[in-house]
Motif scaffolding. Structure first.
Motif, PDB file in Angstrom:
ATOM      1  N   GLU A 124     -14.801  -9.785  28.022  1.00  0.00           N
ATOM      2  CA  GLU A 124     -14.940  -9.922  29.337  1.00  0.00           C
ATOM      3  C   GLU A 124     -16.776 -10.445  29.273  1.00  0.00           C
ATOM      4  O   GLU A 124     -16.746 -11.533  30.264  1.00  0.00           O
ATOM      5  N   SER A 125     -17.413  -9.761  29.101  1.00  0.00           N
ATOM      6  CA  SER A 125     -18.927  -9.673  28.527  1.00  0.00           C
ATOM      7  C   SER A 125     -19.265 -11.752  27.878  1.00  0.00           C
ATOM      8  O   SER A 125     -20.137 -11.878  28.877  1.00  0.00           O
ATOM      9  N   LEU A 182     -28.044  -9.547  25.985  1.00  0.00           N
ATOM     10  CA  LEU A 182     -26.456  -9.905  25.983  1.00  0.00           C
ATOM     11  C   LEU A 182     -26.949 -12.074  25.243  1.00  0.00           C
ATOM     12  O   LEU A 182     -26.141 -12.573  24.046  1.00  0.00           O
ATOM     13  N   ARG A 202     -18.256 -14.369  30.226  1.00  0.00           N
ATOM     14  CA  ARG A 202     -18.940 -14.663  31.663  1.00  0.00           C
ATOM     15  C   ARG A 202     -20.181 -15.764  31.483  1.00  0.00           C
ATOM     16  O   ARG A 202     -20.356 -16.460  31.843  1.00  0.00           O
ATOM     17  N   GLN A 203     -20.466 -15.026  30.085  1.00  0.00           N
ATOM     18  CA  GLN A 203     -21.800 -15.539  29.813  1.00  0.00           C
ATOM     19  C   GLN A 203     -21.587 -17.475  29.654  1.00  0.00           C
ATOM     20  O   GLN A 203     -21.761 -18.360  29.478  1.00  0.00           O
ATOM     21  N   ALA A 240     -20.437  -6.946  21.859  1.00  0.00           N
ATOM     22  CA  ALA A 240     -19.937  -6.989  23.774  1.00  0.00           C
ATOM     23  C   ALA A 240     -18.571  -7.222  23.352  1.00  0.00           C
ATOM     24  O   ALA A 240     -17.932  -7.761  22.854  1.00  0.00           O
TER      25      ALA A 240
END
Length: 224
Positions: free
Chosen positions: A187-188, A152, A191-192, A184
């Motif tokens: 939420e993912s 990701l 986070r990144q 993606a």
């Protein structure tokens, strides 16, 4: 530089037309006309016939679709020098998304009927374009395979770097829209982005991302 010459330059930068000669590009660009759009004006909607190819002379076009909750998702941004609708101008099939002006925009327009008539008169050009389309299909297949295998952070960095190349260090896009781009969950993506924010690579504002260290982001995009 005339408008036709500007359109010829845009065509030359696109893989579908890249190998055509200057005379061939000039003849194709001579078929175009321009169209003006105001902020928020719709160019076409999903389901409309694919009757033209467009080049952005100035401004911005957002390629959008509806989300399941009724909201709008931006799938892509088209800025000055970008070409879109290459497949539709050949097959005439229905548009798969909406296109809306993100700001006052001027477009080059190449109508399908004019382009097909040109190809009938110029079969050698038609053969060149068929070859280029085959190359593009191969390239896209390789990129799809690559994107499925890349983590990701790499996919996300590549998308942000590409957007920065078109629109500068202040990218107007939501995290949900970024998630659609890279396949993606929001939420993912969040986070990144938060991790990069702590590292000083970018800053997050409402509906926009400020890219503060493009060099580091480019290094991530290259998977180095």
């Amino acid at each position: 530089m005339s408008k036709q010459a500007e359109f010829a330059v845009i065509l030359k930068m696109n893989p579908m037309f890249a190998d055509l000669g200057a005379d061939e590009l000039q003849r194709i660009s001579g078929l175009c006309h321009t169209q003006q759009l105001t902020l928020g004006e719709t160019l076409f909607q999903k389901g409309d016939p694919g009757d033209a190819l467009y080049g952005v002379r100035r401004g911005q076009i957002r390629i959008e679709t509806g989300a399941s909750d009724g909201s709008r998702l931006t799938l892509n941004f088209m800025g000055s020098g970008d070409l879109f609708g290459e497949v539709a101008v050949l097959d005439g099939q229905s548009r798969t998304a909406d296109a809306t002006a993100g700001e006052a925009t001027e477009l080059f327009v190449l109508r399908r009927e004019d382009f097909l008539a040109f190809l009938e008169r110029e079969p050698k050009v038609a053969i060149k374009i068929i070859t280029l389309l085959c190359q593009r299909i191969r390239w896209q297949s390789e990129r799809m395979e690559e994107s499925m295998l890349q983590p990701l952070p790499v996919r996300l960095a590549r998308r942000l770097v590409a957007l920065a190349a078109d629109f500068g260090s202040e990218v107007h896009i939501s995290q949900e829209q970024l998630g659609v781009f890279v396949g993606a969950a929001r939420e993912s993506v969040n986070r990144q982005l938060q991790a990069w924010r702590k590292d000083g690579i970018l800053d997050l504002q409402r509906g926009r991302i400020l890219l503060q260290n493009l060099n580091k982001l480019t290094t991530v995009a290259r998977n180095e």
